[in-house]
Write a protein that holds these residues in place. Structure first.
Motif, PDB file in Angstrom:
ATOM      1  N   PRO A 141      -8.294  -6.147  -9.742  1.00 39.18           N
ATOM      2  CA  PRO A 141      -6.935  -5.817 -10.731  1.00 39.18           C
ATOM      3  C   PRO A 141      -5.893  -6.638 -10.156  1.00 39.18           C
ATOM      4  CG  PRO A 141      -6.879  -4.029  -9.148  1.00 39.18           C
ATOM      5  CD  PRO A 141      -8.401  -4.617  -8.831  1.00 39.18           C
ATOM      6  N   GLU A 142      -5.133  -7.009 -10.889  1.00 41.93           N
ATOM      7  CA  GLU A 142      -3.925  -7.887 -10.571  1.00 41.93           C
ATOM      8  C   GLU A 142      -2.966  -7.168  -9.622  1.00 41.93           C
ATOM      9  OE1 GLU A 142       0.107  -9.792 -13.129  1.00 41.93           O
ATOM     10  OE2 GLU A 142      -0.768  -7.830 -13.557  1.00 41.93           O
ATOM     11  N   GLU A 143      -2.649  -5.865  -9.608  1.00 46.37           N
ATOM     12  CA  GLU A 143      -2.067  -5.162  -8.646  1.00 46.37           C
ATOM     13  C   GLU A 143      -3.150  -4.421  -7.871  1.00 46.37           C
ATOM     14  OE1 GLU A 143       0.268  -2.297 -10.624  1.00 46.37           O
ATOM     15  OE2 GLU A 143       1.577  -3.897 -11.740  1.00 46.37           O
ATOM     16  N   ARG A 144      -3.166  -5.049  -6.477  1.00 45.70           N
ATOM     17  CA  ARG A 144      -4.301  -4.797  -5.676  1.00 45.70           C
ATOM     18  C   ARG A 144      -4.361  -3.206  -5.347  1.00 45.70           C
ATOM     19  NH1 ARG A 144      -5.029  -8.770  -7.862  1.00 45.70           N
ATOM     20  NH2 ARG A 144      -4.570 -10.882  -6.771  1.00 45.70           N
ATOM     21  N   GLY A 145      -5.604  -2.626  -5.317  1.00 44.91           N
ATOM     22  CA  GLY A 145      -5.719  -1.143  -5.146  1.00 44.91           C
ATOM     23  C   GLY A 145      -6.651  -0.747  -3.848  1.00 44.91           C
ATOM     24  N   LEU A 146      -5.612  -1.299  -2.823  1.00 46.80           N
ATOM     25  CA  LEU A 146      -6.139  -0.894  -1.320  1.00 46.80           C
ATOM     26  C   LEU A 146      -5.309   0.250  -0.926  1.00 46.80           C
ATOM     27  CD1 LEU A 146      -6.723  -4.532   0.177  1.00 46.80           C
ATOM     28  CD2 LEU A 146      -8.544  -2.986  -0.726  1.00 46.80           C
ATOM     29  N   TYR A 147      -5.908   1.053   0.024  1.00 48.68           N
ATOM     30  CA  TYR A 147      -5.223   2.137   0.785  1.00 48.68           C
ATOM     31  C   TYR A 147      -4.484   1.415   2.126  1.00 48.68           C
ATOM     32  CZ  TYR A 147      -7.639   4.859  -2.375  1.00 48.68           C
ATOM     33  OH  TYR A 147      -8.320   5.565  -3.492  1.00 48.68           O
TER      34      TYR A 147
END
Length: 293
Positions: free
Chosen positions: A77-83
């Motif tokens: 995704p454009e907005e990174r989805g990492l913890y």
């Protein structure tokens, strides 16, 4: 094959994506380009089921796409989805297991990807401790860890240094060679031109051009460059052409027909020496500026 058919999406009264159609063929890298607000991210989110579709459909393997199909895709995704507070390796293993991998298989895949991206020594570090470029590498690894059947990547090259860009490009080519359709967006038109088999240019929510890089270059206005031994200001008086620019002994012109080219060259030779008379094929960047103006 991944097929996008007449996709439409509204936000209130604003139509962000308007009747967008294109295909991402198996084994081909397709670049998705356009300015900010063109509709690229919205289209990708509809492909992945993150946003509802207000019109049209997405098809996979010749039929309407399902949730199960999308679960086998690799998505960035454009907005990174990492913890941010989770160690890098643990996070990749967790994401791999969400895709159905066993713990040993996920760990082996994650370790291999971290080595490939030069992050093996950061495997136990928390994501938040990494630079933005290294976080981008981890996000890419997360997208491909489960051996996806298709890749949908929103700006995967953003923030990467030249070595990481080359590594990422090699990775995408490997997936394409396996027959995986790859769709990625980018603002780096030179990279897209070098890497992609096909391009889709979006502007104002519409597809304004699509095809291979060569097809797009040939679709633009073909120009010719004349370089002579002396000043060529006289080309302005030659009928059947449009003068784009004249600078001393060099002229850039658009010919209205082939006969004009012969006439121009004959006149140049009559006046003296000719060092160059050649077709100037526009770059993809020039085509992009032309179709999005």
């Amino acid at each position: 094959m991944l097929e996008v058919k007449n996709l439409t999406r509204r936000f209130g009264e604003h139509i962000a994506v308007d009747d967008v159609s294109f295909d991402v063929a198996d084994g081909r890298l397709t670049g998705f380009v356009g300015g900010n607000g063109a509709g690229k991210t919205t289209t990708m989110r509809m492909i992945m089921g993150v946003l509802a579709i207000h019109g049209g459909e997405v098809r996979w393997d010749g039929r309407p796409i399902t949730t199960a199909d999308r679960q086998s895709f690799g998505y960035m995704p454009e907005e990174r989805g990492l913890y941010p507070k989770q160690p890098v390796l643990d996070q990749l293993v967790y994401l791999g297991r969400l895709h159905g991998q066993s713990a040993p298989a996920a760990r082996a895949a994650a370790t291999e990807l971290l080595e490939r991206f030069g992050l093996a020594d950061r495997a136990k570090d928390k994501v938040e401790s990494l630079s933005l470029g290294n976080q981008q590498r981890v996000q890419i690894a997360a997208a491909v860890i489960a051996d996806p059947v298709a890749l949908v990547l929103d700006e995967p090259f953003s923030g990467l240094d030249p070595l990481a860009v080359d590594s990422m490009a090699d990775l995408l080519r490997e997936y394409a060679r396996r027959g995986v359709p790859v769709l990625f967006s980018s603002h780096q038109l030179d990279l897209v031109e070098r890497l992609c088999d096909a391009l889709v240019i979006l502007s104002g929510g519409h597809v304004v051009a699509s095809g291979t890089a060569d097809e797009l270059r040939r679709s633009g206005r073909v120009r010719h460059r004349l370089v002579a031994g002396d000043d060529v200001g006289w080309v302005r008086d030659v009928p059947g052409l449009t003068v784009v620019d004249v600078d001393g002994p060099t002229a850039l012109v658009e010919l209205h027909d082939e006969a004009t080219g012969t006439r121009l060259l004959t006149e140049a030779l009559r006046r003296g020496s000719v060092r160059e008379f050649a077709e100037v094929v526009p770059t993809v960047s020039e085509i992009y500026r032309e179709v999005t103006a």
